[in-house]
Design a protein around this motif. Structure first.
Motif, short mmCIF file in Angstrom:
data_model
loop_
_atom_site.label_atom_id
_atom_site.label_comp_id
_atom_site.label_asym_id
_atom_site.label_seq_id
_atom_site.Cartn_x
_atom_site.Cartn_y
_atom_site.Cartn_z
N GLN A 1 -0.93 4.57 -10.47
CA GLN A 1 -0.96 3.17 -10.03
C GLN A 1 0.31 2.46 -10.52
N PHE B 1 1.83 8.11 -6.95
CA PHE B 1 1.14 6.82 -7.02
C PHE B 1 0.63 6.47 -5.62
N SER B 2 -0.33 5.58 -5.57
CA SER B 2 -0.90 5.17 -4.29
C SER B 2 -1.39 3.72 -4.39
N GLY B 3 -1.51 3.08 -3.22
CA GLY B 3 -2.00 1.70 -3.18
C GLY B 3 -1.10 0.70 -3.88
N ALA B 4 0.18 1.01 -3.97
CA ALA B 4 1.11 0.13 -4.70
C ALA B 4 1.55 -1.03 -3.80
N ASN C 1 0.82 -1.23 0.00
CA ASN C 1 0.00 0.00 0.00
C ASN C 1 0.84 1.27 0.00
N LYS D 1 2.27 4.82 -0.91
CA LYS D 1 1.71 6.08 -1.42
C LYS D 1 2.77 7.16 -1.33
N VAL E 1 1.34 -1.12 -12.03
CA VAL E 1 0.78 -2.34 -12.62
C VAL E 1 1.92 -3.32 -12.87
#
Length: 677
Positions: A237, A17-20, A6, A8, A239
């Motif tokens: 994000q 970016f966030s939630g990585a 998570n 951020k 990916v």
């Protein structure tokens, strides 16, 4: 090995970016990709602990070691290359010092039966075994192998690091990191200062290394040869694509198409909701449904779509006067730097100052329309030869620039020549002509100057941004000889694709100094290799040169078409229609044919062949004369302002030029056939 949960990061209103969440496993080879400014370098700093995230955790086991190579670092100039690189073995050298001290103590003491002496023997044995396990006896050899692999010569090992450029000192830092053999390697643009041979060596090193690797690079060939996994930072994000870069490109295209469809469906749904709300807002009977629609609309999370891919954008150089058939001819070229002595030599002679031979006896001919590459290790004279061609420095020998040659030069310091008081858009608008002015925003977007970036003043741009802007400016100037010195250093892959396609469709001649194999592949048809004070010509593309089992040695190869002197004496379009000089082999073939055609029937058949080829040559010459006359007419028309943007005329000009080149090649083949007959 490294676990990210998570994560951020935010510097302003919108987070990078966030939630990585992802894991770096043993033997992972990860390419970190994304547009400039997406946060790739920031993520590497977080993984190595140099920067803290806004939120989330990065878990690294206590026994895991990390080696980090940033794009820019502070370097010391107080040691030699060998001494600075030896710092990578600081633990080993400290252990060796302890072992040496214990060995001396064992030799000096005589209380062989005491408990203290036996304990010292035990410690010495353990430490020595550990030293051998760490490869202590061979670390000097490993140090030398690594430095040689990264392009240093043995004579460089004892030179002070302060004598080297920033790029070479970055190689020393890379050598230190590689020699430490950390569990995880974090590399930010490691190929920026490496030549092709050093890049290939690094690829092999990483392939054999047991370390996990996370790297940022715009060298597509390097990424494809090293990595097996791709992490993309896009739309805030991260990916995870568990494939190599080339496969990622295909998957990303499919993902973006899905994003577009979902985005369009969502926009239609939101539009329908707004229309319903506006239509029935003031009707009491629909009040409940209107409130439901308002709540649904507020809950919708907008779908973000990756930036539009402009790699399909096609740039074309504006038309320019046709140059002579041989834009650049070098004959016996030599460049030597001489350093004046600190004091006058004594009367009667003495040392006149040190000298450094860059290259000598350089002979080559570059034909109109050719795309050639200058390759070789850094410091072998590529940029020096370019400066000779530009007339910026003196040289010995003959260097002829052909008729009507107009040079467009992109130097490594080209960015310094831009007007700092103009905006990005104004800089390009000032040189754009005709219909291309309608596409300035598209062009700027392809080179990462889209949106508000185009309104920035040049003086606030970084060095990399200025280089990209200077490249766009060059693309819009009418030239017929392009000389590009490391043009891809500050370009991302998308921008490199746009530039490569523009050069490939360029009607003129191009000389490209580059270490980017993927960029040169399919672009150049001839390679000039710089090394050991010589420049050697290799026919074929960049991979033909790389795959050649044996490189041409000095003195090998002959010019069996025409000598340099003959080409220097020729001028204009008649150059290609002069009688070519036959090689000894060709002469022996002519003799064999003459002796074999002894009978009357054979001689008659021979005469028929000669007449048929002579007729074809004459027809070919007539076509060439007509096309050259038409090109001359179009040159005159295009020089007038009212025809400068006549796309129909420009297209005819380009097509006629291509046909003329093809006809010249055909004439050359027929002439050789006629001479053999």
């Amino acid at each position: 090995m490294i676990s990210v949960e998570n994560l951020k990061v935010e510097f302003g209103v919108k987070p990078l970016f966030s939630g990585a969440s992802f894991v770096v496993n043993d033997r992972d080879r990860i390419a970190l990709v994304g547009k400039n400014g997406a946060g790739k370098s920031t993520l590497l700093k977080i993984l190595c602990g140099q920067q803290q995230p806004t939120a989330g955790t990065v878990a690294v086991p206590t026994d895991t070691t990390i080696g980090y190579l940033p794009q820019v670092m502070r370097l010391t100039d107080e040691t030699t290359v060998r001494e600075e690189t030896r710092k990578a073995f600081s633990d080993t050298t400290r252990l060796k010092a302890r072992i040496d001290r214990m060995e001396r103590e064992l030799g000096e003491r005589t209380d062989y039966e005491s408990a203290e002496y036996m304990a010292l023997v035990e410690r010495f044995t353990q430490e020595h075994e550990r030293y051998l396990m760490l490869g202590g006896e061979g670390y000097e050899a490993e140090l030398e192998r690594t430095l040689l692999g990264l392009g240093f010569r043995r004579s460089d090992f004892d030179r002070p690091t302060g004598e080297f450029s920033g790029g070479w000192r970055m190689r020393i830092e890379l050598a230190k990191i590689l020699l430490q053999r950390p569990d995880v390697l974090l590399l930010d643009e490691p190929t920026n200062h490496l030549d092709i041979e050093s890049i290939q060596w690094l690829e092999q090193f990483l392939a054999q290394s047991a370390s996990a690797v996370v790297l940022v690079s715009h060298d597509r060939a390097f990424i494809n040869n090293v990595t097996n996994r791709t992490l993309e930072i896009s739309c805030g994000q991260i990916v995870d694509y568990r494939v190599k870069y080339n496969e990622y490109v295909v998957l990303r295209r499919e993902r973006r198409e899905q994003q577009l469809r979902a985005y369009e469906n969502q926009q239609k749904e939101m539009q329908d909701m707004r229309a319903f709300i506006e239509r029935f807002r003031y009707q009491a009977t629909k009040a409940v449904q209107v409130q439901q629609k308002i709540k649904q609309l507020e809950k919708i999370v907008p779908i973000e779509v990756d930036e539009v891919d402009n790699s399909a954008l096609r740039l074309k150089f504006p038309p320019c006067l046709r140059s002579g058939d041989y834009p650049v001819i070098a004959d016996g070229l030599r460049k030597e730097y001489r350093t004046a002595p600190l004091q006058l030599p004594p009367v009667g002679g003495g040392q006149a100052g040190a000298s450094h031979l860059v290259f000598s006896d350089v002979n080559f001919v570059i034909k109109r329309g050719e795309k050639v590459a200058f390759v070789g290790r850094n410091g072998e004279g590529k940029t020096t030869l370019v400066k000779c061609i530009m007339g910026e420095i003196p040289f010995e020998g003959t260097l002829k620039i052909g008729h009507n040659v107009q040079i467009g030069y992109f130097a490594q310091n080209q960015a310094q020549l831009l007007d700092e008081n103009l905006t990005v858009f104004q800089t390009i608008d000032n040189v754009a002509r005709g219909d291309i002015r309608l596409r300035i925003n598209d062009i700027l977007g392809a080179f990462m100057f889209g949106g508000e970036e185009s309104e920035k003043k040049v003086k606030v741009l970084s060095g990399g941004e200025r280089s990209r802007l200077a490249m766009i400016r060059l693309l819009l100037e009418p030239v017929n000889l392009l000389i590009l010195d490391e043009p891809t250093n500050h370009l991302d892959m998308q921008s490199k694709d746009v530039l490569k396609e523009a050069i490939r469709s360029f009607d003129g001649t191009a000389i490209i100094v580059s270490h980017d194999r993927e960029f040169l592949d399919g672009l150049v048809t001839k390679v000039y290799e710089f090394g050991g004070g010589h420049v050697r010509e290799h026919l074929g593309g960049i991979y033909d040169w790389l795959k050649a089992p044996l490189r041409l040695q000095q003195g090998e190869g002959t010019n069996d078409v025409m000598t340099i002197d003959e080409r220097l004496s020729m001028n204009g379009s008649q150059v290609q229609r002069e009688t070519t000089k036959a090689s000894p082999t060709c002469g022996s073939v002519v003799g064999a044919v003459s002796e074999g055609a002894s009978s009357y029937a054979e001689r008659k058949e021979q005469q028929k062949k000669v007449k048929r080829v002579e007729k074809a040559v004459k027809a070919c010459e007539e076509k060439i004369a007509k096309m050259e006359a038409r090109i001359k007419e179009m040159d005159a028309l295009l020089s007038r302002p009212e025809h400068a943007t006549d796309m129909k005329l420009i297209e005819e000009y380009s097509q006629t030029m291509r046909q003329l080149d093809e006809e010249n090649e055909r004439w050359m083949m027929l002439s050789e056939e006629l001479e053999a007959l």
